[in-house]
Design a protein around this motif. Structure first.
Motif, mmCIF file in Angstrom:
data_model
loop_
_atom_site.group_PDB
_atom_site.id
_atom_site.type_symbol
_atom_site.label_atom_id
_atom_site.label_comp_id
_atom_site.label_asym_id
_atom_site.label_seq_id
_atom_site.Cartn_x
_atom_site.Cartn_y
_atom_site.Cartn_z
ATOM 1 N N GLN A 151 -114.396 52.916 -20.938
ATOM 2 C CA GLN A 151 -114.988 54.161 -21.403
ATOM 3 C C GLN A 151 -115.201 54.151 -22.908
ATOM 4 O O GLN A 151 -116.172 54.689 -23.403
ATOM 5 N N LYS A 152 -114.271 53.537 -23.624
ATOM 6 C CA LYS A 152 -114.350 53.659 -25.072
ATOM 7 C C LYS A 152 -115.350 52.691 -25.678
ATOM 8 O O LYS A 152 -115.944 52.974 -26.721
ATOM 9 N N TYR A 153 -115.483 51.547 -25.063
ATOM 10 C CA TYR A 153 -116.426 50.570 -25.602
ATOM 11 C C TYR A 153 -117.411 50.213 -24.509
ATOM 12 O O TYR A 153 -117.387 49.105 -23.982
ATOM 13 N N PRO A 154 -118.296 51.143 -24.177
ATOM 14 C CA PRO A 154 -119.164 50.913 -23.015
ATOM 15 C C PRO A 154 -120.237 49.891 -23.328
ATOM 16 O O PRO A 154 -120.592 49.651 -24.489
ATOM 17 N N GLU A 155 -120.729 49.299 -22.268
ATOM 18 C CA GLU A 155 -121.713 48.243 -22.472
ATOM 19 C C GLU A 155 -123.075 48.787 -22.811
ATOM 20 O O GLU A 155 -123.872 48.116 -23.446
ATOM 21 N N ASP A 156 -123.347 50.026 -22.367
ATOM 22 C CA ASP A 156 -124.687 50.518 -22.640
ATOM 23 C C ASP A 156 -124.792 51.165 -24.016
ATOM 24 O O ASP A 156 -125.872 51.470 -24.474
ATOM 25 N N ASN A 157 -123.672 51.344 -24.676
ATOM 26 C CA ASN A 157 -123.730 51.939 -26.012
ATOM 27 C C ASN A 157 -122.693 51.267 -26.911
ATOM 28 O O ASN A 157 -121.689 51.866 -27.282
ATOM 29 N N PRO A 158 -122.922 50.029 -27.235
ATOM 30 C CA PRO A 158 -121.847 49.292 -27.883
ATOM 31 C C PRO A 158 -121.593 49.764 -29.313
ATOM 32 O O PRO A 158 -122.511 50.147 -30.027
ATOM 33 N N VAL A 159 -120.324 49.701 -29.686
ATOM 34 C CA VAL A 159 -119.942 50.047 -31.057
ATOM 35 C C VAL A 159 -120.459 48.959 -31.987
ATOM 36 O O VAL A 159 -120.367 47.782 -31.684
ATOM 37 N N PHE A 160 -121.025 49.356 -33.106
ATOM 38 C CA PHE A 160 -121.645 48.445 -34.071
ATOM 39 C C PHE A 160 -122.730 47.590 -33.452
ATOM 40 O O PHE A 160 -123.107 46.571 -33.997
ATOM 41 N N GLY A 161 -123.181 47.987 -32.300
ATOM 42 C CA GLY A 161 -124.293 47.262 -31.719
ATOM 43 C C GLY A 161 -123.916 46.089 -30.851
ATOM 44 O O GLY A 161 -124.742 45.564 -30.121
ATOM 45 N N PHE A 162 -122.664 45.620 -30.905
ATOM 46 C CA PHE A 162 -122.380 44.455 -30.082
ATOM 47 C C PHE A 162 -120.986 44.495 -29.462
ATOM 48 O O PHE A 162 -120.673 43.716 -28.585
ATOM 49 N N PHE A 163 -120.153 45.401 -29.898
ATOM 50 C CA PHE A 163 -118.752 45.335 -29.509
ATOM 51 C C PHE A 163 -118.537 46.119 -28.219
ATOM 52 O O PHE A 163 -118.550 47.342 -28.209
ATOM 53 N N THR A 164 -118.360 45.425 -27.126
ATOM 54 C CA THR A 164 -118.152 46.119 -25.849
ATOM 55 C C THR A 164 -116.759 45.793 -25.339
ATOM 56 O O THR A 164 -116.012 45.030 -25.946
ATOM 57 N N TRP A 165 -116.466 46.333 -24.165
ATOM 58 C CA TRP A 165 -115.138 46.099 -23.609
ATOM 59 C C TRP A 165 -114.929 44.647 -23.229
ATOM 60 O O TRP A 165 -113.797 44.170 -23.131
ATOM 61 N N ARG A 166 -116.026 43.925 -23.057
ATOM 62 C CA ARG A 166 -115.872 42.514 -22.713
ATOM 63 C C ARG A 166 -115.193 41.749 -23.839
ATOM 64 O O ARG A 166 -114.343 40.896 -23.621
ATOM 65 N N TRP A 167 -115.598 42.090 -25.063
ATOM 66 C CA TRP A 167 -114.948 41.481 -26.233
ATOM 67 C C TRP A 167 -113.448 41.781 -26.206
ATOM 68 O O TRP A 167 -112.617 40.919 -26.436
ATOM 69 N N VAL A 168 -113.130 43.044 -25.966
ATOM 70 C CA VAL A 168 -111.743 43.475 -26.055
ATOM 71 C C VAL A 168 -110.876 42.761 -25.031
ATOM 72 O O VAL A 168 -109.830 42.209 -25.361
ATOM 73 N N LEU A 169 -111.347 42.752 -23.793
ATOM 74 C CA LEU A 169 -110.473 42.236 -22.752
ATOM 75 C C LEU A 169 -110.427 40.720 -22.714
ATOM 76 O O LEU A 169 -109.392 40.135 -22.432
ATOM 77 N N SER A 170 -111.544 40.077 -23.011
ATOM 78 C CA SER A 170 -111.506 38.617 -22.916
ATOM 79 C C SER A 170 -110.759 38.004 -24.088
ATOM 80 O O SER A 170 -110.088 37.003 -23.946
ATOM 81 N N LEU A 171 -110.851 38.596 -25.253
ATOM 82 C CA LEU A 171 -110.137 38.043 -26.398
ATOM 83 C C LEU A 171 -108.703 38.527 -26.466
ATOM 84 O O LEU A 171 -107.965 38.129 -27.347
ATOM 85 N N GLY A 172 -108.340 39.418 -25.568
ATOM 86 C CA GLY A 172 -106.954 39.881 -25.576
ATOM 87 C C GLY A 172 -106.671 40.906 -26.644
ATOM 88 O O GLY A 172 -105.528 41.057 -27.068
ATOM 89 N N PHE A 173 -107.700 41.637 -27.091
ATOM 90 C CA PHE A 173 -107.468 42.591 -28.171
ATOM 91 C C PHE A 173 -106.714 43.825 -27.695
ATOM 92 O O PHE A 173 -106.312 44.638 -28.511
ATOM 93 N N ASP A 174 -106.559 43.979 -26.381
ATOM 94 C CA ASP A 174 -105.798 45.144 -25.949
ATOM 95 C C ASP A 174 -104.305 44.910 -26.101
ATOM 96 O O ASP A 174 -103.526 45.851 -26.076
#
Lengths: 558, 322
Positions: A151-174
Motif C-alpha cells: 500500500q505504501k509503495y504501490p507500483e502504479d504510483n511509485p515514490v520518486f518515480g521508481f521506488f516500489t514495494w519490489r525494491w523494498v522486499l527484494s532488497l530486504g529493506f523491511d
C-alpha cells in the motif's frame, strides 16, 4: 616483539643466519606456516609486494615529499629506543624494509586484495553507503507485513518515480538492519578496517617511534616551523622543552624532542576497538537467548521456558533450570498521581527448591544471576480482588483496553443478574494504575472511586462492593548475552583511544651551530598552536652574553 | 514559584546580553573596530554563561532531577554549551573569532526554546521511570555538548565554503578592515599596526587575496579542531547511551531512529576526519562533508523528535500554532 636489527644494504640472506637461524630452513621449505612475523627474508617476494604496500602507505608516509632512499642503518627496538643516524636527512625508511618486518608470506592474490581493501576512498565510500542505508532504514517502516509495503509503495504510483514495494522486499529493506545488503556492507567495512590497520597504520607506528637526529642546518630549516636563535645554547632549549613535557634526547650538538606520541598510536586503537565491537556484536546476535514474560504477582516461571535462542551459537546453561517466583509487584507514585517507579520482588529457586537469590528489581536496576539478566520493562493489571455484599473475595480478571498513546487503561466487569442473558448488565470498573479504581453502575454512570485496601465499601444499585486488592503483573524481559563483555571492552577502548587521538604529535630538532641554535619542528594536528608554543619556548631561552663575568642568564619574558 | 521567577529573570538577562554581543559584532563588522567594546563582548559571553548556569542549577533544584529531561531543557543546555565552547576556544587561542558563530547560535537556540512554540514544555516536569538513572547526566550532557561543538565546526566549514566560492564580496572590504586592524588569527602583533596605515591602500588587491587565503586556512584548521573535539564527545555520548540502554532495556543497540541517526552523524564526521588525512582532499572537500554533517545533526536532534516514535520519545513535541 620487534627487537629486530638488520642492515639493509646487505643482502638479507646473509643476515638471516646470524639473527634467526630458525627461519633459514623455513625459507627453503617454502614456509607454509608463518607464525613468526619476523620473516624479513622474503626479498624474493619483496619487489612485487613493494607495489601493493606503497598504494596503501602513500598517504601517511610522504609528508616530507619524496621518498629519498636509503638510510644506512635502521634499528627498531622496544623499550628504550636507541639512536640511528640519517646522513641524508631523511628519516623515512624505504617501503620494503618497513613492511618486511610485519608481513607474513601471502600469496599474490591476497596481497593485491589487501592493497585494494586498504584504499582510503573505498573506505570512505563504504561509510557513505552504510550511512545512506541506515537513513533509509529509518524512513521505511521496519518489520511490517508485506501488505503494508504494497500500500505504501504501490507500483502504479511509485515514490520518486521508481521506488516500489519490489525494491523494498527484494532488497530486504523491511528488515534493513539484518538484511544481507547492510550486513554485507558492514563485513566489507570490517575487512577494510583490518586491511588498513595491517598495511598502513602498523608500519606508521614503527616510523613514528623510530626517531633520528638531523645533522645539517638546512635539513632543520626545511621543517614547517624553523627558526634560528643567535647566542643560545641547545642545552637550555633542552631543559625548557623537558619542563614543557617533551622527551628530549641530546647527542653532541644536536637535539631531538617529541611529545604526544600516543596521538599517533591512538587511531590504531580506534580501529581495533571498532573491530572488537563488531566481533562482540556478532556474538550477541548469534549466541544469545531472549524472552519476555508477564507474570502476575504470586506466580512462578522457569527461566528456560521463557527464553528463545537467537542464533546458531546459543547454548543453554544449567542456570536455565532456575525457577523464578514473583513475591510482590508494586509501584510508587508521584503526588500528581503519575507513576514514579515500579518494583518487583523476585526470588530465585534452584532445581532443588532452595532459594538462591532474592532481589527487588526496578527499571534501570536489573537482576543478574548466572549470566542471565532480568529487566523490569513493563507492568500490567492482572486481577482485581473484591468482596461482593461481604462475600468473597472474588478475583475478577482485568483486561487492557486500547487507547492511543502510552497511557494504560484496564477494565473489568462484574455481571449483575443473569449471566446468560444476551444483554448482560453489571458493574464496570476501570483503572489506570494500581492505586485507584473507578466504578460505574449498570447504566454506565460514574459512581465513585475506591482505593484497594481502604476497606470502604461502595453501594451500587444496592450491591455493596469493597475493593480488597489490585493484583498487578510484572513485565519482565530476560536475556543472556555472551557478547556483552567483549562489546563493553570495545566501548571502553574506543572512548579512551578517541580521546587520546586528539593529541598532536610534535617533533622538534635543534642543532648547535657555533653560538647559534637552529631549531625546526613539526606537528601533525595542532598546526596553529605549535608555532605559538615554539615562540614561547624560544622567548624563554636565556641569551648568552659574551663577557668575562660568569654567564648571565637574562630570561626574556614577554 | 520563586524558582520559576528566578529562571525567567535569568533567561531574559542572558538573552539580552547575547543580543548586545551580536550587535557589537555586527557593528565592528560594518564600522571600524572598537577595541574596548570588543573586549566587553567577551565579558558579555561570560556573563551569559553564568546566567544560563544559574538557570540550569535553579531548575535542577526546583525539579529534583538533572535539567535535561525534555526538549526545552536540552535547548537551554545547548545554548549553555555554545557559551562554554566560546570560552574554551578563547582560552586555547586568544585571537580567534569563533564568537561570531557561537553567539548567534546561542541566541537562536535560546530564543527558540523560550518562544511560544514550546510553552507547554517549559514547566519542569517529572521524570518517567526509565529516565531515573545516573546515566542521564553523562549520556545526554555529552550528546548535547557534542552537538554544540559539531555545529560550531560545521558552521565554520560552511563559512569556508562560502568564502571559497564567492569571488567578489562587497563586505570583504569591511572584513579587511577587521582583519587589518586586529591582531587576529595568530599573526604577529607587530605586523599589524604598520599594515594598518601604509599597506592598506597600496597593496590592497594582493593583500585581499592573501588575507582570504589565510582566512580560509584558519577556518579550515579551527573547524578541524572543533570537530575533533565534538567527535570525542559524540563517541562518549553514543557509547554511554548504549551502556545505559543495556542496563535499562536489555539491549545495547536497538536501531531506534534516534540511535541510528546519532550513528549516522558519527559516521559522517568520521568520514570528515578521514578525508583530512589526505592532503589533496583537505580544504573544500572536507568542508562539504562537514556541511552535510550540519544538516544531519539537525535531523538527528529535531527531526527524529518530530516523528515522536521509538524509545527516545521523551524529547518529542508537536508544533502548536496559536
Amino acid at each position: 616483539m620487534e627487537s629486530l636489527s638488520f642492515n639493509s644494504t646487505q643482502i638479507p640472506k646473509q643476515v638471516i643466519p646470524q639473527v634467526f637461524t630458525i627461519n633459514s630452513h623455513l625459507l627453503q621449505s617454502n614456509f607454509k606456516c608463518c607464525r613468526f612475523s619476523f620473516n624479513t627474508h622474503l626479498h624474493t617476494l619483496c619487489s612485487s609486494r613493494n607495489l601493493s604496500l606503497r598504494i596503501g602507505c602513500e598517504l601517511k608516509i610522504s609528508s616530507d615529499g619524496k621518498n629519498k632512499p636509503i638510510p644506512k642503518k635502521i634499528i627498531l627496538s622496544d623499550g628504550a629506543p636507541s639512536l640511528s643516524e640519517d646522513v641524508s636527512g631523511n628519516e623515512k625508511i624505504p617501503a620494503k624494509s618497513r613492511k618486511s618486518g610485519m608481513m607474513r608470506p601471502f600469496g599474490s592474490v591476497p596481497r593485491k586484495l589487501l592493497g585494494v581493501l586498504s584504499n582510503l576512498p573505498l573506505a570512505i565510500g563504504e561509510m557513505f553507503v552504510i550511512a545512506a542505508l541506515m537513513a533509509l532504514g529509518t524512513f521505511i517502516d521496519q518489520g511490517e507485513a508485506p501488505d503494508f509495503y504494497f500500500q505504501k509503495y504501490p507500483e502504479d504510483n511509485p515514490v520518486f518515480g521508481f521506488f516500489t514495494w519490489r525494491w523494498v522486499l527484494s532488497l530486504g529493506f523491511d528488515h534493513m538492519f539484518s538484511s544481507p545488503v547492510f550486513l554485507g556492507m558492514l563485513v566489507l567495512l570490517a575487512a577494510s578496517l583490518m586491511a588498513c590497520t595491517y598495511t598502513t597504520q602498523i608500519p606508521l607506528v614503527k616510523v613514528a617511534r623510530r626517531w633520528s637526529f638531523l645533522h645539517s642546518a638546512e635539513a632543520i630549516l626545511k621543517q614547517e616551523f624553523a627558526d634560528t636563535l643567535p647566542r643560545a645554547s641547545v642545552h637550555d632549549l633542552g631543559i625548557i622543552l623537558m619542563g614543557a613535557g617533551y622527551e628530549v634526547f641530546l647527542k653532541g650538538p644536536s637535539l631531538y624532542a617529541f611529545k604526544g606520541l600516543a596521538g599517533r598510536f591512538a587511531p590504531i586503537g580506534v580501529h581495533l576497538a571498532m573491530l572488537l565491537i563488531m566481533v562482540g556484536g556478532t556474538l550477541s546476535a548469534a549466541g544469545s537467548f531472549k524472552g519476555s514474560v508477564t507474570v502476575p504477582q504470586g506466580l512462578n516461571f522457569i527461566l528456560g521456558d521463557v527464553m528463545n535462542p537467537t542464533g546458531f551459537l546459543s547454548t543453554p546453561t544449567q542456570t536455565f533450570n532456575t525457577e523464578v517466583h514473583v513475591n510482590r509487584f508494586y509501584m510508587d507514585y508521584y503526588e500528581s498521581g503519575e507513576v514514579s517507579q515500579f518494583y518487583t520482588d523476585l526470588s530465585l529457586f534452584d532445581i532443588d527448591g532452595k532459594e538462591v537469590l532474592r532481589k527487588t528489581i526496578s527499571v534501570n536496576d536489573p537482576l543478574r544471576y548466572g549470566g542471565i539478566t532480568m529487566y523490569q520493562t513493563d507492568w500490567g493489571f492482572s486481577a482485581l480482588q473484591i468482596l461482593k455484599d461481604g462475600e468473597g473475595p472474588f478475583n475478577l480478571a482485568v483486561a487492557p483496553l486500547k487507547l492511543n498513546g502510552d497511557k494504560k487503561l484496564y477494565g473489568t466487569f462484574l455481571p449483575v443478574g443473569g449471566a446468560d442473558s444476551p444483554n448482560v448488565q453489571g458493574i464496570s470498573m476501570l483503572a489506570r494504575d494500581l492505586q485507584s479504581i473507578v466504578l460505574y453502575d449498570q447504566e454506565g454512570k460514574f459512581v465513585g472511586v475506591r482505593r484497594p485496601g481502604s476497606k470502604l465499601p461502595i453501594d451500587i444499585n444496592g450491591i455493596q462492593i469493597e475493593i480488597v486488592d489490585a493484583i498487578g503483573s510484572s513485565g519482565l524481559f530476560l536475556k543472556t548475552d555472551p557478547g556483552v563483555p567483549i562489546v563493553y571492552g570495545g566501548f571502553g577502548t574506543l572512548m579512551l583511544t578517541t580521546c587520546i587521538s586528539f593529541l598532536s604529535h610534535s617533533q622538534i630538532w635543534a642543532l648547535q651551530d657555533g653560538t647559534t641554535v637552529v631549531i625546526g619542528g613539526k606537528t601533525n594536528r595542532a598546526k596553529v598552536e605549535f608555532p605559538e608554543e615554539m615562540n614561547r619556548f624560544l622567548d624563554m631561552i636565556p641569551e648568552i652574553v659574551e663577557s668575562s663575568l660568569p654567564k648571565q642568564s637574562e630570561i626574556i619574558n614577554h | 514559584m520563586i524558582f520559576s521567577i528566578f529562571e525567567h529573570i535569568l533567561t531574559h538577562i542572558s538573552f539580552s546580553i547575547v543580543s548586545i554581543v551580536i550587535t557589537i559584532h555586527l557593528m565592528s563588522l560594518l564600522v571600524d573596530r572598537i577595541v574596548e567594546l570588543y573586549d566587553s563582548s567577551d565579558k558579555g559571553i561570560i556573563t551569559t554563561f553564568f546566567c544560563i548556569t544559574g538557570f540550569l542549577i535553579s531548575r535542577w533544584i526546583s525539579s529534583g532531577h538533572f535539567p535535561l529531561s525534555d526538549l526545552y531543557e536540552s535547548l537551554m543546555f545547548l545554548s549553555w554549551s555554545f557559551s562554554i565552547i566560546h570560552i574554551v576556544s578563547k582560552i586555547w587561542n586568544h585571537k580567534n573569532h569563533l564568537s561570531v558563530i557561537t553567539a548567534p547560535s546561542a541566541i537562536f537556540t535560546q530564543g527558540f526554546a523560550t518562544s511560544g512554540l514550546l510553552t507547554e514544555l517549559q514547566q519542569s516536569a517529572i521524570l518517567v521511570p526509565a529516565l531515573k538513572s545516573q546515566w542521564l547526566m553523562m549520556h545526554v550532557s555529552m550528546m548535547v555538548l557534542s552537538y554544540a561543538a559539531l555545529l560550531c565546526g560545521s558552521l565554520l566549514s560552511l563559512a569556508l565554503l562560502v568564502i571559497t566560492f564567492r569571488k567578489n564580496i562587497e563586505i570583504f572590504g569591511k572584513i579587511n578592515h577587521l582583519l587589518i586592524g586586529s591582531s587576529s588569527f595568530g599573526f604577529g602583533e607587530q605586523c599589524m599596526n604598520e599594515r594598518n596605515n601604509v599597506l592598506r591602500n597600496t597593496f590592497f588587491l594582493s593583500f585581499r587575496n592573501f588575507h582570504r587565503y589565510q582566512l580560509i586556512h584558519q577556518l579550515d584548521y579551527w573547524s578541524y579542531r572543533v570537530i575533533s573535539l565534538g567527535f570525542i564527545f559524540l563517541t562518549i555520548g553514543i557509547l554511554s547511551g548504549a551502556v545505559w540502554a543495556n542496563e535499562a532495556w536489555g539491549a545495547y543497540w536497538n536501531w531506534d531512529p534516534k540511535e541510528t541517526w546519532a550513528f549516522i552523524t558519527w559516521t559522517i564526521f568520521a568520514i570528515y576526519l578521514h578525508t583530512r588525512t589526505k592532503k589533496n582532499l583537505q580544504g573544500a572537500n572536507s568542508a562539504i562533508v562537514a556541511s552535510l554533517g550540519f544538516l544531519i545533526i539537525w535531523i538527528c536532534y529535531f527531526g527524529v523528535n518530530l516523528l515522536g516514535i521509538g524509545l527516545h520519545s521523551y524529547g518529542s513535541f508537536t508544533l502548536t500554532s496559536n
